[in-house]
Each structure stands twice: as C-alpha cells, then as structure tokens.
Write a protein that holds these residues in place. Sequence first.
Motif, PDB file in Angstrom:
ATOM      1  N   ASN A  32      33.366   8.887   1.359  1.00 11.75           N
ATOM      2  CA  ASN A  32      32.401   9.891   0.947  1.00 11.75           C
ATOM      3  C   ASN A  32      32.930  11.260   1.325  1.00 11.75           C
ATOM      4  OD1 ASN A  32      29.821   8.319   0.052  1.00 11.75           O
ATOM      5  ND2 ASN A  32      30.526   7.300   1.896  1.00 11.75           N
ATOM      6  N   GLU A  33      32.429  12.256   0.661  1.00 12.10           N
ATOM      7  CA  GLU A  33      32.917  13.615   0.866  1.00 12.10           C
ATOM      8  C   GLU A  33      31.736  14.555   1.050  1.00 12.10           C
ATOM      9  OE1 GLU A  33      34.990  16.918  -1.963  1.00 12.10           O
ATOM     10  OE2 GLU A  33      36.006  14.977  -1.840  1.00 12.10           O
ATOM     11  N   ALA A  34      31.851  15.422   2.062  1.00 11.06           N
ATOM     12  CA  ALA A  34      30.811  16.420   2.328  1.00 11.06           C
ATOM     13  C   ALA A  34      31.484  17.780   2.410  1.00 11.06           C
ATOM     14  CB  ALA A  34      30.065  16.106   3.621  1.00 11.06           C
ATOM     15  N   GLU A  35      31.008  18.707   1.603  1.00  7.92           N
ATOM     16  CA  GLU A  35      31.570  20.054   1.613  1.00  7.92           C
ATOM     17  C   GLU A  35      30.859  20.905   2.663  1.00  7.92           C
ATOM     18  OE1 GLU A  35      31.450  21.741  -2.223  1.00  7.92           O
ATOM     19  OE2 GLU A  35      32.862  20.290  -3.112  1.00  7.92           O
ATOM     20  N   LEU A  36      31.667  21.645   3.424  1.00  9.11           N
ATOM     21  CA  LEU A  36      31.132  22.525   4.465  1.00  9.11           C
ATOM     22  C   LEU A  36      31.113  23.945   3.939  1.00  9.11           C
ATOM     23  CD1 LEU A  36      33.009  21.148   7.612  1.00  9.11           C
ATOM     24  CD2 LEU A  36      30.706  20.596   6.827  1.00  9.11           C
ATOM     25  N   ASP A  37      29.975  24.595   4.071  1.00 12.79           N
ATOM     26  CA  ASP A  37      29.814  25.992   3.667  1.00 12.79           C
ATOM     27  C   ASP A  37      28.896  26.629   4.708  1.00 12.79           C
ATOM     28  OD1 ASP A  37      29.708  28.396   2.446  1.00 12.79           O
ATOM     29  OD2 ASP A  37      28.924  27.672   0.524  1.00 12.79           O
ATOM     30  N   VAL A  38      29.527  27.153   5.786  1.00 16.22           N
ATOM     31  CA  VAL A  38      28.785  27.551   6.993  1.00 16.22           C
ATOM     32  C   VAL A  38      29.011  29.033   7.262  1.00 16.22           C
ATOM     33  CG1 VAL A  38      28.362  27.041   9.416  1.00 16.22           C
ATOM     34  CG2 VAL A  38      29.192  25.227   7.884  1.00 16.22           C
ATOM     35  N   GLU A  39      27.910  29.741   7.551  1.00 18.15           N
ATOM     36  CA  GLU A  39      27.993  31.146   7.963  1.00 18.15           C
ATOM     37  C   GLU A  39      27.978  31.191   9.492  1.00 18.15           C
ATOM     38  OE1 GLU A  39      24.842  33.258   6.169  1.00 18.15           O
ATOM     39  OE2 GLU A  39      25.645  33.076   4.113  1.00 18.15           O
TER      40      GLU A  39
END
Length: 486
Positions: A71-78
């Motif tokens: 499975n793949e989870a994209e990280l988009d964190v401020e």
Amino acid sequence: MVIGIAGAVVASIIVLIVLFKLMWRVAEPNEALIISGSKHGEGLGFRTVTGRGTLVLPGIQVVRRLSLDLNEAELDVECVTKQGIPVHVKGVVIFKVGDDPVSIANAARRFLDQQKAMGQRVHNVFAGHLRSIVGGLTVEDMIRDRERMTGETRAASGSEMEKLGLIIDSLQIQEILDPTGYIENLAAPHAAAVHRDARIAAAEADRAATEAEQEAAARKAEATRNSGIQQAGYQAELDTAAARAQQAGPLAQAASRQEVVVQETKVAELEAHHREQQLQADVRKPADARAYETRTKAVADRDARISAAEALARETELKTAAEANRVKVAATAEAEATRARGLASAEATRATGEAEAAAAEARGLAQAEAARALGLAEAEAIKARAAALAENQEAVVAQQLAENWPQIVKAGAEAFGNVEHMVLLNGADGMADMFAKALTMGGTGLGLARQLLATMGADGAKAEPSATGKPPVPQVIPVQQEQARS
C-alpha cells in the motif's frame, strides 16, 4: 439391490465432494484468511491462515480475507523548522501488513473492515512524527542531511506501525518547499559564486583559445608563403621545358608533313581516276536505267488511269439508269398502294356505318318490345289485383297489413315514446293487452286498412273507360310502393 447400493455410494461420494468444496477455503499468496466463530488458542478468538487451505464449518465459522499487498500513502505535511521557518514536506510511504501471525492479528483487529483507510491512518502517524523531527532541525540540516530526517522519522514511527500490524518497506522525502523563499536566498550566494567562477573560467578559456587561434593563423600564413615560393619555382621549370618541347615539335611535324603531302598527292590522283570509273559504273548507267524505268511507268500509269476513268463513267451511267428505273417502279407501287388503301378505308367506313345502323335499329326494337312487355305485365298485375280485391277484399287488406307489419308495429310503439313511467299489474299479459289496444284504438292497423280501401275506391271512381268499352279496372298501389315513390 446391488444397483441401489452402488447408487447410494455414488450419491454419498458426490455429497461428500460438494460438502468438501463448500468447507474448503484456500488463502492466496497475497492474502490471509481470518476465521472466526469458534475458540482458538493464544486467546485470539480467531484463526489466521496464510499460503494454504483449511476447512471451515459453514454456518458456524465466518471467513474473511485480509490483503497482504503493498500500500502507498502520500505525505503532504506543513512543518516549522528550528529557526521558525515554515516548510512544506512531501514524501511517500510504502507499507504492508506484516507476514507474521502477530502482525496479521493486529492488522485484522484494526483494519479488517477498513482496509481502504490504512493509507489515511499511516499518513496521520507519519505526519505527527515528521512535524516533531522537523521542529528540531534547521533548513540547512534538512537540505544537507535528508537521510537523517528520513531515518529519524522511520525509527519514530516504527513502534506505532508494529502495533498496527504494519511494516514499512520504504520512506522517501521527495520534496521540501519553502513558501518564504529562504531556501532560494540561502542558495543565492553560492549560485552567484558559481556564476562568477563560471564567467572567469569562460573568459580564461576564451583568451587561451584566441591566442591559440592567432598562433595557428600565423603558422598557417608562413606555411602558405613557403608553399607558394616552391610552387613558383616548379612552375618556371615546367614552362621552360614546355617551350623547348613546343619548338621541337613543329619542326619535326613540318618535315614529316612534307613527306606526307607528296604521298597524299599521288594517292589523290589515283583516287580521282578511280572515282571517275566508279561514277561511270555506279551513277550514270543506273541513272539511265532509272530514267527509262520512270518513263515506262509513267506511260503505263497514264493508260491505267484513262481505263479506270472510262470504266467509272460507264459504271456511273449504268447506276443512274438503274436508280431512275427503281424510282419509277417505287412511285408506281406507292400510287397503287395509296389507291388500294383509299378503297379499303371507304369500304370499311361503309361497313361500319351499316353495322352501327343495324345495331341502333335492333336496340330500338328491343327497347320498344321490352317497354311493351313491361306495360302488359303491369296491366295484368293491376287486373289481377282488382279481381282479387273484388272477390276477397279482406284477404287483400290482410296481405297489405302483413307486408307493412313492421311499419305498423313501429307506429304503434311510438305511442309509448313520451311515457316516462308505466305500472303494469299483470306483467307480460298486461303489456300485450296494452299494445293490442294501442294498435286497434285509433289504430294504425284499422287506419291503414281504411286508407287502403279509400285509395282503391278513389282510383276506381277516377278510372277512365278503356278503348274496348269495358269498365275500368281499379289500380291497387301498395303502401310500401307509395312510400318509396314519395
């Protein structure tokens, strides 16, 4: 009996096979079977099966499948760095459910019915740890030592991922965005220095190239000059040798030409004599022969043309005579045909007129005979009706009543047309009596009979005596015919 036993055995085998297929479950290589519904060891309350088959009791145990795929989870964190500079970190986490029974059990408890929500949960776990780790680093540390940030994030999230039954296959920090422009300004001095060094290096390379080009051009010019001098010397020697060769050549050519001219003169004299003899043999004699042949052919052609013209004139004369004869015969035949057609047309017209006159006469006679027969028939009918009326007046009236009975009944029924309600005490008999009274009282039947008798009496009174002097025969006209005439 043997057949019955064999059939029972076969039926039992089939039932066992069907039951086995219904109870047997096989786990695919990329999934785990979670079997619940009965007590199992280690206090799990369910059983996990991977890579093999197992028996399941339908109605007692429930089988569900847990995917072991990546499975793949994209990280988009401020995040905010140690210096207080906001940055935007993008990355990707590749994870899966662990292959060991403990990891499968932990994942089954948490994600069995929510396997699509794994990515969001993993993103939340990594986002929290990533913010914490970035808060202890500077922007320079993040840029220069990205592996450190990746390793610390992976280590911090490992224990929580194990509790979820998940293992991390890969964690990649793909991009660090700086909305304030700090990273761009941080790189500006280095970019300027690099640009300066690049310009200096380009200038040095240009100067060295120019010096090398000028030195190469000078050497090329010197080599060109030396080569020209040597080529001029060689050309002078060549010209001298060529002049000498040109002077020696004409002298030798003149001497040899003199000898050649003497020999050519002798040969020309011999050739002239030979040509004269050859002309006598090849030209004059063949010319005389061709002239004689031409004259002979001209005379023969003239005689042939004269003969052909005379034959053509004779042929034309014969054709003209034949054509005139043919026209004369055709005109005579056409005149005869026209006269015959006129006679035939007149004869046909006459025959047609006679046939039409005869037909008209026959039609007139037939119509007159038919009218006469019709009049006689009508007179006989009137006479018969008068005789019948004189002998039996009641029968004639009864016949007239019978013939017009539908109209009589209809007229009697119209007496009840305006009656809205009628009460009859004796049912159908009362209705029959009422209808009979309607017909007899002021009635249509008696009225019609009286009308017939009055009509016959009036006709008898007005009848004129016949030519023979006999009393006139009264004319009986049925009511139906009178109504039709009106």
